[in-house]
Design a protein around this motif. Structure first.
Motif, PDB file in Angstrom:
ATOM      1  N   GLU A 159     -17.518  -4.122   3.666  1.00 24.11           N
ATOM      2  CA  GLU A 159     -19.220  -4.083   3.750  1.00 24.11           C
ATOM      3  C   GLU A 159     -19.610  -3.234   2.455  1.00 24.11           C
ATOM      4  O   GLU A 159     -20.495  -3.485   1.690  1.00 24.11           O
ATOM      5  N   GLN A 160     -18.862  -2.190   2.128  1.00 29.98           N
ATOM      6  CA  GLN A 160     -19.294  -1.205   1.412  1.00 29.98           C
ATOM      7  C   GLN A 160     -18.736  -1.365   0.003  1.00 29.98           C
ATOM      8  O   GLN A 160     -18.828  -0.504  -1.080  1.00 29.98           O
ATOM      9  N   GLY A 161     -17.854  -2.369  -0.141  1.00 26.76           N
ATOM     10  CA  GLY A 161     -17.273  -2.653  -1.552  1.00 26.76           C
ATOM     11  C   GLY A 161     -16.416  -1.784  -1.954  1.00 26.76           C
ATOM     12  O   GLY A 161     -15.819  -1.763  -3.007  1.00 26.76           O
ATOM     13  N   GLN A 162     -15.433  -1.313  -0.787  1.00 29.55           N
ATOM     14  CA  GLN A 162     -14.267  -0.351  -1.018  1.00 29.55           C
ATOM     15  C   GLN A 162     -13.287  -1.148  -0.861  1.00 29.55           C
ATOM     16  O   GLN A 162     -12.137  -0.943  -1.594  1.00 29.55           O
ATOM     17  N   VAL A 163     -13.104  -2.050   0.060  1.00 21.28           N
ATOM     18  CA  VAL A 163     -12.086  -2.931   0.316  1.00 21.28           C
ATOM     19  C   VAL A 163     -12.186  -4.417  -0.144  1.00 21.28           C
ATOM     20  O   VAL A 163     -13.259  -5.008   0.091  1.00 21.28           O
ATOM     21  N   ARG A 164     -11.092  -4.859  -0.666  1.00 23.18           N
ATOM     22  CA  ARG A 164     -11.409  -5.948  -1.338  1.00 23.18           C
ATOM     23  C   ARG A 164     -11.639  -7.031  -0.238  1.00 23.18           C
ATOM     24  O   ARG A 164     -11.048  -7.213   0.643  1.00 23.18           O
ATOM     25  N   ARG A 165     -12.569  -8.138  -0.735  1.00 22.41           N
ATOM     26  CA  ARG A 165     -12.922  -9.108   0.381  1.00 22.41           C
ATOM     27  C   ARG A 165     -11.798 -10.263   0.616  1.00 22.41           C
ATOM     28  O   ARG A 165     -11.707 -10.736   1.733  1.00 22.41           O
ATOM     29  N   ASP A 166     -11.053 -10.237  -0.321  1.00 18.54           N
ATOM     30  CA  ASP A 166      -9.757 -11.051   0.011  1.00 18.54           C
ATOM     31  C   ASP A 166      -8.496 -10.558   0.595  1.00 18.54           C
ATOM     32  O   ASP A 166      -7.417 -11.173   0.766  1.00 18.54           O
ATOM     33  N   ALA A 167      -8.591  -9.148   0.947  1.00 17.29           N
ATOM     34  CA  ALA A 167      -7.586  -8.272   1.500  1.00 17.29           C
ATOM     35  C   ALA A 167      -7.433  -8.948   2.892  1.00 17.29           C
ATOM     36  O   ALA A 167      -8.653  -8.878   3.561  1.00 17.29           O
ATOM     37  N   ASP A 168      -6.468  -9.085   3.355  1.00 15.01           N
ATOM     38  CA  ASP A 168      -6.208  -9.668   4.919  1.00 15.01           C
ATOM     39  C   ASP A 168      -5.917  -8.418   5.462  1.00 15.01           C
ATOM     40  O   ASP A 168      -5.030  -7.555   5.632  1.00 15.01           O
ATOM     41  N   LEU A 169      -7.097  -7.956   6.313  1.00 12.54           N
ATOM     42  CA  LEU A 169      -6.924  -6.600   7.117  1.00 12.54           C
ATOM     43  C   LEU A 169      -6.144  -6.625   8.314  1.00 12.54           C
ATOM     44  O   LEU A 169      -5.523  -5.516   8.500  1.00 12.54           O
ATOM     45  N   CYS A 207      -5.317  -2.253  -0.718  1.00 14.88           N
ATOM     46  CA  CYS A 207      -6.403  -3.305  -0.381  1.00 14.88           C
ATOM     47  C   CYS A 207      -7.673  -2.811  -0.863  1.00 14.88           C
ATOM     48  O   CYS A 207      -8.503  -3.499  -0.782  1.00 14.88           O
ATOM     49  N   ALA A 208      -7.851  -1.636  -1.831  1.00 14.41           N
ATOM     50  CA  ALA A 208      -8.955  -1.268  -2.457  1.00 14.41           C
ATOM     51  C   ALA A 208      -9.556  -2.195  -3.419  1.00 14.41           C
ATOM     52  O   ALA A 208      -8.701  -2.776  -4.366  1.00 14.41           O
ATOM     53  N   THR A 209     -10.880  -2.136  -3.714  1.00 15.97           N
ATOM     54  CA  THR A 209     -11.419  -2.821  -5.021  1.00 15.97           C
ATOM     55  C   THR A 209     -11.221  -1.906  -6.195  1.00 15.97           C
ATOM     56  O   THR A 209     -10.971  -0.708  -6.063  1.00 15.97           O
ATOM     57  N   PRO A 210     -10.845  -2.441  -7.423  1.00 15.27           N
ATOM     58  CA  PRO A 210     -10.662  -1.824  -8.507  1.00 15.27           C
ATOM     59  C   PRO A 210     -11.721  -0.729  -8.680  1.00 15.27           C
ATOM     60  O   PRO A 210     -11.716   0.139  -8.942  1.00 15.27           O
ATOM     61  N   ASP A 211     -13.172  -1.366  -8.461  1.00 16.37           N
ATOM     62  CA  ASP A 211     -14.421  -0.262  -8.576  1.00 16.37           C
ATOM     63  C   ASP A 211     -14.150   0.894  -7.780  1.00 16.37           C
ATOM     64  O   ASP A 211     -14.420   2.169  -8.432  1.00 16.37           O
TER      65      ASP A 211
ATOM     66  N   LEU B 196       4.127 -12.467   5.103  1.00 14.18           N
ATOM     67  CA  LEU B 196       5.087 -11.908   4.310  1.00 14.18           C
ATOM     68  C   LEU B 196       4.674 -11.762   2.687  1.00 14.18           C
ATOM     69  O   LEU B 196       4.770 -10.844   2.079  1.00 14.18           O
ATOM     70  N   ARG B 197       3.747 -12.889   2.276  1.00 13.09           N
ATOM     71  CA  ARG B 197       3.316 -12.862   0.880  1.00 13.09           C
ATOM     72  C   ARG B 197       2.374 -11.398   0.640  1.00 13.09           C
ATOM     73  O   ARG B 197       2.215 -11.005  -0.149  1.00 13.09           O
ATOM     74  N   ARG B 198       1.384 -11.493   1.802  1.00 16.68           N
ATOM     75  CA  ARG B 198       0.414 -10.604   1.542  1.00 16.68           C
ATOM     76  C   ARG B 198       0.994  -9.319   1.988  1.00 16.68           C
ATOM     77  O   ARG B 198       0.539  -8.162   1.442  1.00 16.68           O
ATOM     78  N   VAL B 204       3.694  -3.651  -2.852  1.00 19.32           N
ATOM     79  CA  VAL B 204       3.788  -3.694  -4.404  1.00 19.32           C
ATOM     80  C   VAL B 204       2.467  -2.981  -4.988  1.00 19.32           C
ATOM     81  O   VAL B 204       2.527  -1.870  -5.962  1.00 19.32           O
ATOM     82  N   LEU B 205       1.295  -3.544  -4.639  1.00 21.86           N
ATOM     83  CA  LEU B 205       0.054  -2.734  -5.021  1.00 21.86           C
ATOM     84  C   LEU B 205       0.212  -1.297  -4.762  1.00 21.86           C
ATOM     85  O   LEU B 205      -0.410  -0.506  -5.620  1.00 21.86           O
TER      86      LEU B 205
END
Lengths: 220, 220
Positions: A159-169, A207-211, B196-198, B204-205
């Protein structure tokens, strides 16, 4: 117990009470007393020694009442350990995903490293492996609550833009929780401060955003 | 078995032979036959059904000989599963850490997802939790060989400038191997291709050099 001699939940009661009964009812108080007494036994004794007899003596509740509410010893131990861990992993979120994840891991590990608790966790898992029915219960209580703890922090990070939206939590939780349990039940290596620091660092980088990563780099 | 009907190691023999005996000796051949037969039983039956009786019938080796070499059923099953997994997780390294880690995870999972094998792995872990002596053996065989497989890939990545020098590779292995086992023995969720891909992406990241990540981004 680092913080107090008994598991009196106080302000954390709502989130931690696994009985889901109206607070103050007679049954709720009995359950509270039993879970608290069992949790203290779990700290002090190995899994095999936390018997229904021992819980009856420590809580002052009769064996027949115990068996009426908890059909088997392992069910009571599972609920008491979940109850204890819920209380002790209640962290004040700061809103920074790295800080909060690390604080959660530290709190979780403090529970696991306490006295003989590791023996209980490992044995509950072994029981879950050996029994399909108990495995269901294990997933619905301990596993669900721990995963929820990790996910709340990661979702807030999203929500706070720290973790990527496409990361599978879910995968991040598997890696964090799985790594801790792997040391606890398989390798036996210490779940130490430096290990947790490296582990949360790995997860955040993963899983973090580049920002957010850039901001953290500049803050150093 | 996807590749062949029996565990005939061929060119992979040296790395995979857990007996460490001169190839071609009578004892070595007997061990090979027993481990191969046991590994096939592990694919087809649940842990409790892979008995010394069943192994004796399948291998044609007498029970007394089996007991002379493997003091308990679980010791034989552990060695046979390690032997089988070593054969099936032998991957051709390409030198790209992302590709090789992923290939290793896929190979490992193929072993775990085969027939009733998951039951065996989970039960071996449960036995290790319940017995200190067996836990030592579990660590020295199965755990050591799997960790070695992951580490070889990550160390090569370090040598080639793909994995950061300051990354703690043991923690990366805990996260990868721990996450897979967490699904297998605790949550019961599918260890699927996308998972496994995730998972390998997260690892790696979390440990790659900025150079390598930039190169991968440009290659896409």
């Amino acid at each position: 117990m680092a913080a107090s001699g008994s598991y009196t939940p106080g302000s954390k009661r709502r989130a931690a009470d696994p009985a889901h009964l109206p607070a103050g009812s007679r049954e709720s108080e009995m359950r509270q007393r039993v879970l608290s007494a069992t949790a203290e036994l779990i700290d002090r004794f190995s899994y095999d020694d936390v018997t229904i007899d021992a819980v009856a003596r420590a809580s002052g509740v009769s064996k027949s009442t115990l068996y009426r509410h908890w059909p088997a010893r392992r069910v009571l131990v599972l609920e008491a350990f979940t109850y204890k861990t819920n209380l002790l992993t209640h962290i004040e979120e700061t809103g920074d995903v790295t800080h909060d994840l690390h604080a959660y891991l530290i709190a979780l590990t403090r529970c696991l490293n306490e006295g003989k608790t590791a023996s209980t966790v490992a044995n509950l898992l072994a029981e879950a492996i050996r029994s399909k029915e108990f495995s269901g219960l294990y997933r619905q209580t301990l596993l669900r609550d721990r995963r929820h703890g990790f996910l709340a922090i990661l979702e807030r990070g999203q929500e706070q833009g720290q973790v990527r939206r496409d990361a599978d939590l879910g995968t991040v939780v598997d890696a964090l929780y799985g790594a801790v349990h792997h040391r606890l039940v398989a390798t036996g290596e210490a779940i130490s401060g430096p290990f947790l620091r490296r582990l949360s660092g790995l997860a955040v980088l993963g899983c973090a955003t580049p920002d957010y990563l850039e901001r953290r780099r500049l803050d150093r």
